[in-house]
Write a protein that holds these residues in place. Structure first.
Motif, PDB file in Angstrom:
ATOM      1  N   GLU A   8       0.860  -1.185   0.000  1.00 52.77           N
ATOM      2  CA  GLU A   8       0.000   0.000   0.000  1.00 52.77           C
ATOM      3  C   GLU A   8       0.891   1.226   0.000  1.00 52.77           C
ATOM      4  O   GLU A   8       1.817   1.323   0.808  1.00 52.77           O
ATOM      5  CB  GLU A   8      -0.924   0.024   1.225  1.00 52.77           C
ATOM      6  CG  GLU A   8      -2.050  -0.966   1.127  1.00 52.77           C
ATOM      7  CD  GLU A   8      -3.155  -0.731   2.157  1.00 52.77           C
ATOM      8  OE1 GLU A   8      -3.199   0.356   2.773  1.00 52.77           O
ATOM      9  OE2 GLU A   8      -3.968  -1.641   2.323  1.00 52.77           O
ATOM     10  N   ALA A  10       0.639   5.376   0.173  1.00 57.36           N
ATOM     11  CA  ALA A  10      -0.179   6.573   0.372  1.00 57.36           C
ATOM     12  C   ALA A  10       0.183   7.587  -0.706  1.00 57.36           C
ATOM     13  O   ALA A  10       1.357   7.818  -0.986  1.00 57.36           O
ATOM     14  CB  ALA A  10       0.072   7.150   1.756  1.00 57.36           C
ATOM     15  N   LYS A  12      -0.589  11.532  -2.536  1.00 50.71           N
ATOM     16  CA  LYS A  12      -1.080  12.890  -2.301  1.00 50.71           C
ATOM     17  C   LYS A  12      -2.175  13.249  -3.312  1.00 50.71           C
ATOM     18  O   LYS A  12      -3.018  14.088  -3.053  1.00 50.71           O
ATOM     19  CB  LYS A  12       0.078  13.887  -2.417  1.00 50.71           C
ATOM     20  CG  LYS A  12       1.188  13.665  -1.397  1.00 50.71           C
ATOM     21  CD  LYS A  12       2.367  14.598  -1.611  1.00 50.71           C
ATOM     22  CE  LYS A  12       3.156  14.345  -2.841  1.00 50.71           C
ATOM     23  NZ  LYS A  12       4.192  13.373  -2.886  1.00 50.71           N
ATOM     24  N   SER A 106      -8.667   7.937   0.078  1.00 52.39           N
ATOM     25  CA  SER A 106      -8.286   7.900   1.488  1.00 52.39           C
ATOM     26  C   SER A 106      -9.456   8.352   2.346  1.00 52.39           C
ATOM     27  O   SER A 106     -10.424   8.931   1.845  1.00 52.39           O
ATOM     28  CB  SER A 106      -7.099   8.824   1.747  1.00 52.39           C
ATOM     29  OG  SER A 106      -5.966   8.378   1.063  1.00 52.39           O
ATOM     30  N   SER A 111      -6.987  12.613  -0.726  1.00 54.01           N
ATOM     31  CA  SER A 111      -5.846  11.880  -1.259  1.00 54.01           C
ATOM     32  C   SER A 111      -6.297  10.448  -1.541  1.00 54.01           C
ATOM     33  O   SER A 111      -7.478  10.143  -1.459  1.00 54.01           O
ATOM     34  CB  SER A 111      -4.677  11.914  -0.267  1.00 54.01           C
ATOM     35  OG  SER A 111      -5.070  11.374   0.977  1.00 54.01           O
ATOM     36  N   SER A 112      -5.353   9.594  -1.862  1.00 54.87           N
ATOM     37  CA  SER A 112      -5.719   8.224  -2.199  1.00 54.87           C
ATOM     38  C   SER A 112      -4.620   7.249  -1.782  1.00 54.87           C
ATOM     39  O   SER A 112      -3.564   7.641  -1.299  1.00 54.87           O
ATOM     40  CB  SER A 112      -6.010   8.116  -3.700  1.00 54.87           C
ATOM     41  OG  SER A 112      -4.942   8.641  -4.456  1.00 54.87           O
ATOM     42  N   VAL A 113      -4.901   5.986  -2.012  1.00 51.64           N
ATOM     43  CA  VAL A 113      -3.965   4.908  -1.690  1.00 51.64           C
ATOM     44  C   VAL A 113      -3.886   3.980  -2.890  1.00 51.64           C
ATOM     45  O   VAL A 113      -4.912   3.611  -3.467  1.00 51.64           O
ATOM     46  CB  VAL A 113      -4.436   4.106  -0.444  1.00 51.64           C
ATOM     47  CG1 VAL A 113      -3.497   2.950  -0.155  1.00 51.64           C
ATOM     48  CG2 VAL A 113      -4.556   5.015   0.776  1.00 51.64           C
TER      49      VAL A 113
END
Length: 152
Positions: A8, A10, A12, A106, A111-113
């Motif tokens: 995973e 992280a 931005k 996220s 944001s997202s993963v």
């Protein structure tokens, strides 16, 4: 000798923007990562849909020189893609090598993963876990995230 190696990262960038960059990786990766990808060519299909096949020529110094991958799952709604390596150097180490990437929002919704998981079967017991490939994926996702944020 079969296994799974999840990762995973992280991000931005928003999930939609990162996913769009992943979907354009055939064109984008050789341009922004010339130290990793010499070229990526679509040899069957459109390069984005199920059944499409891409040939990747890696740059000198990479652990493998060439791979051919076939898309098994491509779902824009869930931002998920799965591909299987069907030819190339990797298959001398792994009888089966498949990777799934899903980009999810996220908890902060800004944001997202990137969730990436390798499913593999070693060609023999002496073959190492694919940690080197996982490290390369992590580096690529982080650099792509920086690229997406810079282009935003």
């Amino acid at each position: 000798m079969a296994g799974s190696l999840p990762l995973e990262v992280a991000l931005k960038s928003p999930a939609d923007k990162f996913w769009a960059a992943i979907r354009d990786s055939t064109e984008l990766f050789p341009k922004i990562f010339p130290d990793q990808y010499k070229s990526i060519k679509v040899v069957e299909g459109d390069g984005k849909s199920v059944g499409s096949i891409r040939v990747i020529d890696y740059a000198e110094g990479m652990p493998v020189s060439y791979s051919k991958e076939k898309i098994k799952v491509a779902d824009d709604a869930t931002k998920k893609v799965t591909y299987a390596v069907v030819d190339g150097d990797i298959l001398s180490f792994y009888k089966v090598f498949e990777a799934t990437l899903q980009v999810v929002l996220s908890a902060d919704a800004k944001s997202s993963v990137a969730k990436w998981d390798i499913h593999y079967e070693k060609a023999n017991p002496d073959v190492p876990e694919p940690n080197l490939i996982q490290d390369l994926a992590s580096k690529t996702f982080k650099a792509l995230d920086d690229h997406v944020m810079g282009a935003a």
